[in-house]
Design a protein around this motif. Sequence first.
Motif, PDB file in Angstrom:
ATOM      1  N   VAL A 184      53.500  20.370 -30.885  1.00  0.00           N
ATOM      2  CA  VAL A 184      54.753  20.403 -31.641  1.00  0.00           C
ATOM      3  C   VAL A 184      54.971  19.033 -32.273  1.00  0.00           C
ATOM      4  N   GLN A 185      55.925  18.963 -33.197  1.00  0.00           N
ATOM      5  CA  GLN A 185      56.262  17.720 -33.887  1.00  0.00           C
ATOM      6  C   GLN A 185      57.775  17.662 -34.031  1.00  0.00           C
ATOM      7  N   PRO A 186      58.319  16.511 -34.411  1.00  0.00           N
ATOM      8  CA  PRO A 186      59.774  16.442 -34.612  1.00  0.00           C
ATOM      9  C   PRO A 186      60.230  17.452 -35.652  1.00  0.00           C
ATOM     10  N   THR A 187      61.400  18.016 -35.434  1.00  0.00           N
ATOM     11  CA  THR A 187      61.920  19.030 -36.346  1.00  0.00           C
ATOM     12  C   THR A 187      62.087  18.469 -37.756  1.00  0.00           C
ATOM     13  N   PHE A 188      62.074  19.350 -38.730  1.00  0.00           N
ATOM     14  CA  PHE A 188      62.252  18.925 -40.116  1.00  0.00           C
ATOM     15  C   PHE A 188      62.966  20.026 -40.883  1.00  0.00           C
ATOM     16  N   ARG A 189      63.499  19.669 -42.011  1.00  0.00           N
ATOM     17  CA  ARG A 189      64.195  20.613 -42.878  1.00  0.00           C
ATOM     18  C   ARG A 189      63.364  20.872 -44.131  1.00  0.00           C
ATOM     19  N   MET A 190      63.620  22.019 -44.745  1.00  0.00           N
ATOM     20  CA  MET A 190      62.851  22.421 -45.922  1.00  0.00           C
ATOM     21  C   MET A 190      63.772  23.074 -46.939  1.00  0.00           C
ATOM     22  N   ARG A 191      63.294  23.133 -48.160  1.00  0.00           N
ATOM     23  CA  ARG A 191      63.923  23.933 -49.205  1.00  0.00           C
ATOM     24  C   ARG A 191      62.846  24.799 -49.839  1.00  0.00           C
ATOM     25  N   GLN A 192      63.284  25.868 -50.444  1.00  0.00           N
ATOM     26  CA  GLN A 192      62.352  26.812 -51.036  1.00  0.00           C
ATOM     27  C   GLN A 192      62.819  27.160 -52.457  1.00  0.00           C
ATOM     28  N   ASP A 193      61.925  26.950 -53.406  1.00  0.00           N
ATOM     29  CA  ASP A 193      62.214  27.270 -54.804  1.00  0.00           C
ATOM     30  C   ASP A 193      61.184  28.268 -55.301  1.00  0.00           C
ATOM     31  N   VAL A 194      61.632  29.208 -56.100  1.00  0.00           N
ATOM     32  CA  VAL A 194      60.753  30.260 -56.611  1.00  0.00           C
ATOM     33  C   VAL A 194      60.741  30.205 -58.138  1.00  0.00           C
ATOM     34  N   TYR A 195      59.544  30.308 -58.696  1.00  0.00           N
ATOM     35  CA  TYR A 195      59.361  30.353 -60.148  1.00  0.00           C
ATOM     36  C   TYR A 195      58.750  31.702 -60.528  1.00  0.00           C
ATOM     37  N   GLU A 196      59.069  32.151 -61.722  1.00  0.00           N
ATOM     38  CA  GLU A 196      58.589  33.446 -62.193  1.00  0.00           C
ATOM     39  C   GLU A 196      57.654  33.294 -63.390  1.00  0.00           C
ATOM     40  N   ASN A 197      56.633  34.169 -63.397  1.00  0.00           N
ATOM     41  CA  ASN A 197      55.738  34.328 -64.550  1.00  0.00           C
ATOM     42  C   ASN A 197      54.946  33.064 -64.880  1.00  0.00           C
ATOM     43  N   LEU A 198      54.091  32.693 -63.962  1.00  0.00           N
ATOM     44  CA  LEU A 198      53.155  31.593 -64.173  1.00  0.00           C
ATOM     45  C   LEU A 198      51.931  32.130 -64.907  1.00  0.00           C
ATOM     46  N   PRO A 199      51.616  31.630 -66.096  1.00  0.00           N
ATOM     47  CA  PRO A 199      50.414  32.100 -66.808  1.00  0.00           C
ATOM     48  C   PRO A 199      49.168  31.868 -65.957  1.00  0.00           C
ATOM     49  N   ILE A 200      48.356  32.888 -65.816  1.00  0.00           N
ATOM     50  CA  ILE A 200      47.173  32.748 -64.971  1.00  0.00           C
ATOM     51  C   ILE A 200      46.205  31.721 -65.539  1.00  0.00           C
ATOM     52  N   ALA A 201      46.287  31.476 -66.835  1.00  0.00           N
ATOM     53  CA  ALA A 201      45.444  30.449 -67.448  1.00  0.00           C
ATOM     54  C   ALA A 201      45.733  29.074 -66.864  1.00  0.00           C
ATOM     55  N   GLN A 202      46.955  28.849 -66.378  1.00  0.00           N
ATOM     56  CA  GLN A 202      47.299  27.557 -65.790  1.00  0.00           C
ATOM     57  C   GLN A 202      46.505  27.283 -64.514  1.00  0.00           C
ATOM     58  N   LEU A 203      46.087  28.342 -63.832  1.00  0.00           N
ATOM     59  CA  LEU A 203      45.302  28.141 -62.614  1.00  0.00           C
ATOM     60  C   LEU A 203      43.936  27.538 -62.915  1.00  0.00           C
ATOM     61  N   LYS A 204      43.411  27.824 -64.098  1.00  0.00           N
ATOM     62  CA  LYS A 204      42.077  27.328 -64.442  1.00  0.00           C
ATOM     63  C   LYS A 204      42.047  25.807 -64.487  1.00  0.00           C
ATOM     64  N   ASP A 205      43.094  25.202 -65.006  1.00  0.00           N
ATOM     65  CA  ASP A 205      43.105  23.748 -65.179  1.00  0.00           C
ATOM     66  C   ASP A 205      43.934  23.016 -64.121  1.00  0.00           C
ATOM     67  N   ASN A 206      44.837  23.726 -63.450  1.00  0.00           N
ATOM     68  CA  ASN A 206      45.812  23.039 -62.599  1.00  0.00           C
ATOM     69  C   ASN A 206      45.930  23.631 -61.200  1.00  0.00           C
ATOM     70  N   PHE A 207      44.894  24.325 -60.727  1.00  0.00           N
ATOM     71  CA  PHE A 207      45.003  25.016 -59.452  1.00  0.00           C
ATOM     72  C   PHE A 207      45.389  24.073 -58.310  1.00  0.00           C
ATOM     73  N   GLU A 208      44.680  22.959 -58.175  1.00  0.00           N
ATOM     74  CA  GLU A 208      44.949  22.048 -57.070  1.00  0.00           C
ATOM     75  C   GLU A 208      46.358  21.467 -57.159  1.00  0.00           C
ATOM     76  N   ALA A 209      46.782  21.120 -58.364  1.00  0.00           N
ATOM     77  CA  ALA A 209      48.130  20.564 -58.524  1.00  0.00           C
ATOM     78  C   ALA A 209      49.194  21.603 -58.172  1.00  0.00           C
ATOM     79  N   ILE A 210      48.974  22.840 -58.570  1.00  0.00           N
ATOM     80  CA  ILE A 210      49.936  23.904 -58.273  1.00  0.00           C
ATOM     81  C   ILE A 210      50.024  24.156 -56.776  1.00  0.00           C
ATOM     82  N   MET A 211      48.879  24.269 -56.117  1.00  0.00           N
ATOM     83  CA  MET A 211      48.887  24.586 -54.691  1.00  0.00           C
ATOM     84  C   MET A 211      49.293  23.387 -53.830  1.00  0.00           C
ATOM     85  N   SER A 212      49.262  22.196 -54.410  1.00  0.00           N
ATOM     86  CA  SER A 212      49.675  20.987 -53.683  1.00  0.00           C
ATOM     87  C   SER A 212      51.107  20.580 -54.007  1.00  0.00           C
ATOM     88  N   SER A 213      51.823  21.413 -54.738  1.00  0.00           N
ATOM     89  CA  SER A 213      53.171  21.043 -55.186  1.00  0.00           C
ATOM     90  C   SER A 213      54.219  21.149 -54.086  1.00  0.00           C
TER      91      SER A 213
END
Length: 447
Positions: A201-230
């Motif tokens: 276990v680790q010290p407790t932490f707080r989070m927020r969750q934001d949702v975006y709609e309609n990400l062009p799949i073409a963006q995954l080709k050039d920005n996959f790592e940046a998107i998944m690391s956001s």
Amino acid sequence: MKKRTFIKLSSALMTAPVFSPLTDWLADDKLKNWAGNYEYSTDKLYPAKSTGQVQEIVKKYSKLKVLGTRHCFNSIADSPHNFISVRPMDQVVALDTNARTVTVDAGMSYGQLCPYLESKGFALHNLASLPHISIAGACATATHGSGVRNGNLATSVSALEIVTANGDVVKLSREKDGETFRGAVVNLGALGVITHVTLDVQPTFRMRQDVYENLPIAQLKDNFEAIMSSGYSVSLFTDWQKNRVNEVWIKRRVAKGVTLTAKPEFYGARLATRNLHPIAELSAENCTEQMGVPGPWYERLPHFRMGFTPSSGKELQSEYFVPRQNAVEAILAVERLRDQISPHLLISELRTIDADNLWMSTCYKQPSLAIHFTWKQDWPAVRQVLPLIEKELAPFKFRPHWGKLFTMSPSLLQSRYEKLTDFKQLVKQYDPQGKFRNDFLQTNLYS
């Protein structure tokens, strides 16, 4: 399960003698999995309320399987002979604040453990989409959660207590047992009955969750790592249509005294203005809070709220893990099948999981992308689609989720696990007569 049956079963677990199966209590409902797609081969279910009772049951029967929260979609937990349930064992055994570990009974679910940890100022590193699953079962099948730097749920296991086939109690730890421990954590139910699990276990932490709609799949080709690391944990939901990802769920840790904001646009996707369900047409009532509202880690990491049952079934699930270095190629390969997939699909989810060193883990030595499919409950149709997906993913040497539906050949599956021979030796050591071996294990590990 019908409400009246659930009440009767709960009462039975509290009062039944240790060697009395719950057959009579289940007479008006066949014993099925959570989704209702799989009917188990026997209704002889023996509850155990202590390690001692587990030992007695294990010694009594020559063939036995552990049945947990039944969130698997295939026959991995099935038996035509006898089931043992450790669901009545659902307490916290010890919280070691100095070592930062918690030891729990194997029947405890994440939904039960998380509020306790939060009340003591601690947290787990990750959670799956559903908090309703048992800790022991999730770890035994390498169930995962998400995050480019987050290992699956089994990576937090630091010790195990197992009742082996002859009724002995074996205790293994990361610190003392090295490779044997790494072979035992993702155990597929083959080694014995897990009775206690110790988690980091680790010290407790707080989070927020934001949702975006309609990400062009073409963006995954050039920005996959940046998107998944956001974010700390990121999920992409898609129906594979219209050249876009339907929803992007970004879960971020919120440091004390720091205010985070969400930009109105994210790689061409637009910030949602209301809470969303992964399937946009469905109500978000059962989903965890979004719209950037901060909250405890355990109320943001899962997709569904602790207090709600996210589904009553009517779905099937498959999931395939590919090396993260091949993530974009794999996504585009599946997208080419969109017209074959869509008629049978409810939604797909794309997530990343870090590599680990657990022998039978789907992420063994491999940072991975998980491509998940939630299907309509039409197995004949899905069974025709899965080989098409598996053929497209074959160049990436995919590994299927152990508890979900797949059609790949046993020989191909076995070739994906370099430690399989060592694992089978470990199984032979703990279960020399195959007491815990069932058709699933026989077919997929031994045929």
